[in-house]
Design an enzyme around this catalytic site. Structure first.
Site, short mmCIF file in Angstrom:
data_model
loop_
_atom_site.label_atom_id
_atom_site.label_comp_id
_atom_site.label_asym_id
_atom_site.label_seq_id
_atom_site.Cartn_x
_atom_site.Cartn_y
_atom_site.Cartn_z
N ASP A 161 1.27 -9.23 -6.53
CA ASP A 161 2.35 -9.57 -7.44
C ASP A 161 2.43 -8.54 -8.56
OD1 ASP A 161 4.32 -11.30 -8.53
OD2 ASP A 161 2.86 -11.86 -10.04
N THR A 202 9.14 -8.69 -9.19
CA THR A 202 8.43 -8.02 -10.27
C THR A 202 8.06 -6.59 -9.91
OG1 THR A 202 6.46 -9.09 -9.43
CG2 THR A 202 7.49 -10.07 -11.35
N THR A 203 7.72 -6.37 -8.64
CA THR A 203 7.43 -5.00 -8.22
C THR A 203 8.73 -4.20 -8.23
OG1 THR A 203 5.86 -6.01 -6.72
CG2 THR A 203 6.23 -3.67 -6.47
N ASP A 246 5.74 -17.86 -6.83
CA ASP A 246 6.92 -17.01 -6.58
C ASP A 246 7.92 -17.76 -5.73
OD1 ASP A 246 5.72 -15.02 -7.95
OD2 ASP A 246 5.81 -13.52 -6.35
P1 ADP Z 1 8.61 -8.17 -5.54
O1 ADP Z 1 7.42 -8.37 -6.41
O2 ADP Z 1 9.57 -7.19 -6.12
O3 ADP Z 1 9.26 -9.42 -5.10
P2 ADP Z 1 7.69 -7.98 -2.84
O4 ADP Z 1 6.38 -7.37 -2.45
O5 ADP Z 1 7.82 -9.44 -2.79
O6 ADP Z 1 8.06 -7.42 -4.26
O7 ADP Z 1 8.79 -7.31 -1.91
C1 ADP Z 1 10.11 -7.67 -2.01
C2 ADP Z 1 10.96 -6.76 -1.13
O8 ADP Z 1 10.62 -6.89 0.24
C3 ADP Z 1 12.42 -7.16 -1.25
O9 ADP Z 1 13.21 -6.02 -1.41
C4 ADP Z 1 12.70 -7.86 0.07
O10 ADP Z 1 14.04 -7.72 0.46
C5 ADP Z 1 11.78 -7.15 1.01
N1 ADP Z 1 11.43 -7.97 2.16
C6 ADP Z 1 10.81 -9.16 2.15
N2 ADP Z 1 10.66 -9.66 3.41
C7 ADP Z 1 11.19 -8.73 4.22
C8 ADP Z 1 11.33 -8.62 5.65
N3 ADP Z 1 10.92 -9.58 6.46
N4 ADP Z 1 11.93 -7.52 6.15
C9 ADP Z 1 12.36 -6.54 5.33
N5 ADP Z 1 12.24 -6.58 3.99
C10 ADP Z 1 11.67 -7.64 3.44
MG MG Z 2 8.46 -10.96 -3.89
#
Ligand code: ADP
Ligand code: MG
Length: 561
Positions: free
Chosen positions: A64, A97-98, A394
């Site tokens: 996170d 958040t990332t 989250d």
């Molecule tokens: P954050 O902390 O920003 O939420 P995450 O590590 O949760 O970061 O990653 C979020 C990103 O991953 C988003 O841009 C989301 O669209 C993408 N994402 C999540 N699941 C999938 C998936 N199954 N296929 C492609 N992209 C995905």
């Molecule tokens: Mg996320």
């Protein structure tokens, strides 16, 4: 001759360190890019986790962005802004958040060559703000509403949203199991705004699949005295009394000075002490309650007294648990046992004390007011359960947001590519420098799909070219295409249920742009000697120009270009 001697103007205290101008700006940008580099690899379902251990020996494994940023203990004054936006994204929308840190870093990175070439930051800032405004309008336009669906339909749609969030986490393997649980919990609390109405309890041991949801309240059995074993451990439709008083035999001589002239009178005082407590206990029993909970201690005398009358009691219940019980069962916490009327008692369908792993749990289910839910998490290592809790947090936030705002956009970089294309196209019609700046902004948005590819080990250049081509198709045919995390190609993210609530993206773009503009608008840092001595141990603090370090020498300094 004397007129030649200009008096020297001393504005700042001796020892004050100022750094200003372009080098200062560049150094701030470098610091922010270094921070973005730290969280870069955690983005997306194939993102890596970070293990952070502090000087107290605590280890945290997390994916996170906000958690990592918080634990990193960044001291660079400009880079701290990124920590703040990650935190605010976490509390505002709970996810993304990332994304927000990455975007801010990328906006700055794209701005750097312009700054180096002597462009005035205000020009950049103006264009960035315009671009951000347009991007947000575009997201709102592209967002799909899930309003007006039946509850069942909504449930499955929300579960898919939750699953997208969870897929990038450590518990991604069980995302469907947990997504359903999260949706049930959020629906259970209904319109209740207080998030603490969803309790998450962690019990080590067992497997993830042993986790379960209580439609009501559950908490770990509190400390109990002898006699407790004789109390019944299961009730159907019990009345519940919640107290904020001690039920213990108190020696009154601690409260007041008592003078005796005759030793025989001593007995009367002891009797009085017993009478006070018995009176209280009697009133509890007379209220008709079958379960008595108190935030303060319930002593051995009381425990035995209740046991003899088939009443269950628990003392020293944590405050938030007690509040949850109150909200769920409709009880009101009492500070006196005088005049306990029926209205202040709560009720639930089933109360039970159950074994969960190696712990005993008090579980209230079938509560009339709904409004609360408790997720009991199981799993091996402590760090694992804790990361699971953060992941669920989250997901809970996402589902709540989706339920409230109920508009979603395609994830997997699809929306980012689409806005990027839109801005490129728009920029073509602009005359002047700002065309370049808007293009830079558009390019920065591509960092999301690029990073998703990089983190999954795909060829980012190849995938991005395919995406650009798709999104360039007329009439928005390819607008929903994003990175396909399973095949390393591209696919229709929306059709594959890789969804994100629109509010996450809007908030991320907004916050990242603001942070970037803020950093671009700083051209001088002044450090006065006093504050310096206060944090003289803050190693790695970039003194003056070229600072871009982080505390504790975590092996990352300035980003190399
Ligand atoms: P954050 O902390 O920003 O939420 P995450 O590590 O949760 O970061 O990653 C979020 C990103 O991953 C988003 O841009 C989301 O669209 C993408 N994402 C999540 N699941 C999938 C998936 N199954 N296929 C492609 N992209 C995905
Ligand atoms: Mg996320």
């Amino acid at each position: 001759m004397a007129s030649m001697m200009q008096p020297q103007i001393i504005l700042l205290k001796e020892g004050t360190d100022t750094s200003q101008g372009k080098p200062q700006l560049i150094s701030n940008i470098n610091a922010c890019m270094a921070v973005a580099d730290v969280v870069r690899t955690t983005l997306g379902p194939r993102g890596m986790d970070k293990l952070i251990h502090d000087d107290k020996g605590n280890t945290t494994i997390s994916n996170d962005g906000a958690t990592i940023m918080k634990l990193l203990d960044i001291v660079h004054p400009a880079a701290k802004i990124l920590v703040d936006i990650a935190k605010s994204q976490d509390s505002e929308v709970g996810d993304g958040t990332t994304t927000v840190v990455l975007l801010a870093g990328e906006f700055l990175k794209e701005a750097k060559p312009f700054i180096e070439d002597g462009v005035h930051p205000q020009n950049l800032i103006r264009s960035y703000r315009t671009a951000s405004f347009m991007a947000i309008e575009k997201i709102k336009e592209l967002a799909v509403s899930i309003e007006g669906k039946s509850l069942d339909e909504k449930r499955s749609l929300l579960a898919k949203c939750a699953a997208t969030t969870l897929s990038s986490k450590l518990i991604g393997g069980e995302k469907d199991f947990f997504a359903k649980m999260v949706v049930d919990a959020v629906i259970a609390i209904g319109n209740e705004d207080r998030l603490n109405m969803i309790g998450i309890k962690k019990v080590q041991g067992g497997t993830m699949r042993d986790s379960f949801l209580v439609n009501g309240v559950a908490f770990k059995k509190t400390f109990s005295y002898a006699g407790f074993e004789q109390q019944p451990k299961k009730f159907l439709n019990p009345k519940i009394l919640l107290l904020n008083i001690e039920l213990e035999l108190k020696s009154e001589k601690e409260n007041a000075e008592i003078r005796l002239s005759d030793p025989l009178q001593y007995q009367s005082i002891v009797d009085a002490e017993w009478n006070i407590i018995y009176d209280k206990l009697d009133k509890c029993v007379k209220s008709g309650a079958k379960i008595v909970l108190s935030r303060l201690a319930i002593g051995d005398l009381a425990t035995q007294y209740f046991a003899d009358r088939d009443i269950f009691c628990a003392g020293r219940v944590a405050e938030d648990d007690l509040h949850r019980v109150a909200a769920a069962t409709g009880a009101t916490v009492q500070t006196s046992v005088n005049n306990v009327i029926d209205e202040v008692l709560g009720s639930c369908e089933i109360f039970e004390e159950k074994q969960v792993g190696s712990e005993r749990f008090n579980i209230f289910s079938g509560c009339p007011l709904g409004q609360t839910a408790t997720i009991v998490l199981r799993g091996g290592a402590d760090q694992f359960i804790e990361e699971a809790e953060r992941s669920l947090h989250d997901a809970i936030m996402i589902v709540r947001r989706a339920m409230k705002n109920s508009t979603v956009v395609a994830g997997g970089g699809a929306i980012d590519m689409e806005i990027s294309r839109y801005l490129w196209q728009h920029a073509r019609n602009i005359a002047g420098k700002s065309q370049l700046f808007i293009n830079a902004y558009a390019k920065a948005l591509e960092v999301i799909p690029r990073q998703l590819c990089d983190n999954a080990g795909f060829d980012a250049i190849d995938v991005l070219n395919k995406l650009r081509q798709k999104h360039a198709l007329a009439a928005g045919e390819g607008a929903l295409y994003g990175v396909d995390i399973n095949t390393g190609g591209i696919s229709d993210s929306f059709a594959n249920f890789v969804w994100e609530p629109a509010v996450v993206k809007i908030n991320a773009i907004n916050a990242a742009t603001e942070a970037a503009c803020l950093i671009l608008s700083v051209d001088e840092t002044v450090k006065n000697p006093k504050s310096e001595s206060a944090q003289s141990d803050a190693a790695g603090m970039g003194r003056g120009r070229g600072g871009g370090g982080m505390r504790g020498g975590r092996g990352r300094g300035m980003r190399r270009r």
